[in-house]
Structure formats: C-alpha cells, structure tokens
Design an enzyme around this catalytic site. Structure first.
Site, PDB file in Angstrom:
ATOM      1  N   LYS A  16       0.830  -1.203   0.000  1.00 14.97           N
ATOM      2  CA  LYS A  16       0.000   0.000   0.000  1.00 14.97           C
ATOM      3  C   LYS A  16       0.868   1.257   0.000  1.00 14.97           C
ATOM      4  CE  LYS A  16      -3.616  -2.431   2.570  1.00 14.97           C
ATOM      5  NZ  LYS A  16      -4.399  -2.429   3.823  1.00 14.97           N
ATOM      6  N   TYR A  56     -12.200  -3.288  -3.186  1.00 16.07           N
ATOM      7  CA  TYR A  56     -12.786  -3.289  -1.844  1.00 16.07           C
ATOM      8  C   TYR A  56     -14.297  -3.482  -1.859  1.00 16.07           C
ATOM      9  CZ  TYR A  56      -8.328  -1.796   0.158  1.00 16.07           C
ATOM     10  OH  TYR A  56      -7.027  -1.736   0.573  1.00 16.07           O
ATOM     11  N   ASN A 119      -1.467  -0.210   7.495  1.00 18.76           N
ATOM     12  CA  ASN A 119      -0.935  -1.546   7.783  1.00 18.76           C
ATOM     13  C   ASN A 119      -0.107  -2.140   6.636  1.00 18.76           C
ATOM     14  OD1 ASN A 119      -2.904  -2.434   6.031  1.00 18.76           O
ATOM     15  ND2 ASN A 119      -4.118  -3.466   7.590  1.00 18.76           N
ATOM     16  N   HIS A 122      -1.620  -5.543   1.554  1.00 24.93           N
ATOM     17  CA  HIS A 122      -2.835  -6.346   1.396  1.00 24.93           C
ATOM     18  C   HIS A 122      -2.427  -7.716   0.882  1.00 24.93           C
ATOM     19  CE1 HIS A 122      -6.731  -7.797   0.027  1.00 24.93           C
ATOM     20  NE2 HIS A 122      -6.096  -8.167  -1.068  1.00 24.93           N
ATOM     21  N   GLU A 133      -8.836 -11.216  -7.391  1.00 20.63           N
ATOM     22  CA  GLU A 133      -7.982 -10.038  -7.300  1.00 20.63           C
ATOM     23  C   GLU A 133      -6.898 -10.029  -8.372  1.00 20.63           C
ATOM     24  OE1 GLU A 133      -8.635  -9.165  -2.538  1.00 20.63           O
ATOM     25  OE2 GLU A 133      -6.813 -10.229  -3.157  1.00 20.63           O
TER      26      GLU A 133
END
Length: 156
Positions: A16, A56, A119, A122, A133
């Site tokens: 990310k 998402y 965080n 992913h 994905e």
C-alpha cells in the site's frame, strides 16, 4: 533430480502507499523470496478510484469503505502475484494480523506496522479471492510463467 508435483497456488499482494512511501518494498519482496515463493507478476501504479472500489467491493456497505478507497488511491501501490505451494495461507502468516498492534513480531505488520489504517500490505485471504484479485489487477499477459532453477532444492 525431479521434484514431486504439488499443486501451486497464486496469491495477490499489494504494498500500500504507506509501505511504498516508507521504502519497504524491497524488504517485503525479500521476505517472500526468502520463503521460496516465486514472483510472477509485479507492477507499480497509481490506483484509480474505479479499481479501488472494485477491489474493496466486499466492504462497500461498511463505514470504513470510503477511507479504504481514499487511502489506496493516495499514492503509488506495488501490485504483485506470487506463486507457490500453500502461498495464500503462508503469505497471510508472513503479513501478520490486520491490526499491527496485534501482529506477531517477525511478521511484516508486526515489525513495521503502526496502526490498522496504515498496515502496509494487502494479501488475498483465500484461493478464490486471490483468483478474483489477480484478474482485477493483472492482464493475463502481465503474468510470467516460469520455474526457478532452485525448485529442486525447495520441493520434494
């Protein structure tokens, strides 16, 4: 020496914007290479709102959906496809718990994560999710099919 044929899985991982900005791309890739997984897809991109919303989609009714979309589109993302035996579940262990405060030391989030909103990475949570994905983020021709020469040393 010929290794036994085990079914190989593929998983989708995305570093990310916080992981890219903090210059952790090389360290994160190193952890998966050291484990013995094969990198078969890699690109850096600025994520469009459309792609973010599709990615998402499972969270679209949740109150944090807008924040997820906003964050993933805020800077460059490194999208990857990794291949290997048990790569989906193993990658989740390498990544660590979603909340870095609960992540074990030695995991990516445990070692580098600060809070749940930042965080770092992913990772697909199931084989079916990974397939969806990967198809969302990569064209078929963007994924390399190759076999590392070290396979005989990492597989029975």
């Amino acid at each position: 020496m010929k290794y036994q044929e085990y079914p190989l899985e593929r998983t989708f991982l995305a570093i990310k914007p916080d992981g890219v900005q903090r210059k952790l791309v090389g360290e994160i890739i190193r952890r998966f290479e050291t484990k013995g997984f094969t990198l078969v897809g890699l690109k850096i991109l600025n994520v469009s709102r459309e792609l973010a919303e599709q990615h998402y989609d499972v969270h679209k009714e949740r109150p944090f959906f807008a924040g997820l979309v906003e964050f993933i589109t805020s800077g460059p993302v490194v999208a990857m496809v990794w291949e290997g035996e048990g790569v989906v579940s193993s990658a989740r262990k390498i990544i660590g718990a979603t909340n870095p405060l609960a992540a074990e030391p030695g995991t990516i989030r445990g070692d580098f994560g600060i809070n749940i909103g930042r965080n770092l990475i992913h990772g697909s949570d199931a084989i079916e999710t990974a397939q969806r994905e990967i198809a969302l983020w990569f064209k078929e021709e963007e994924i390399a099919n190759w076999e590392p020469t070290l396979m005989a040393w990492t597989r029975e």
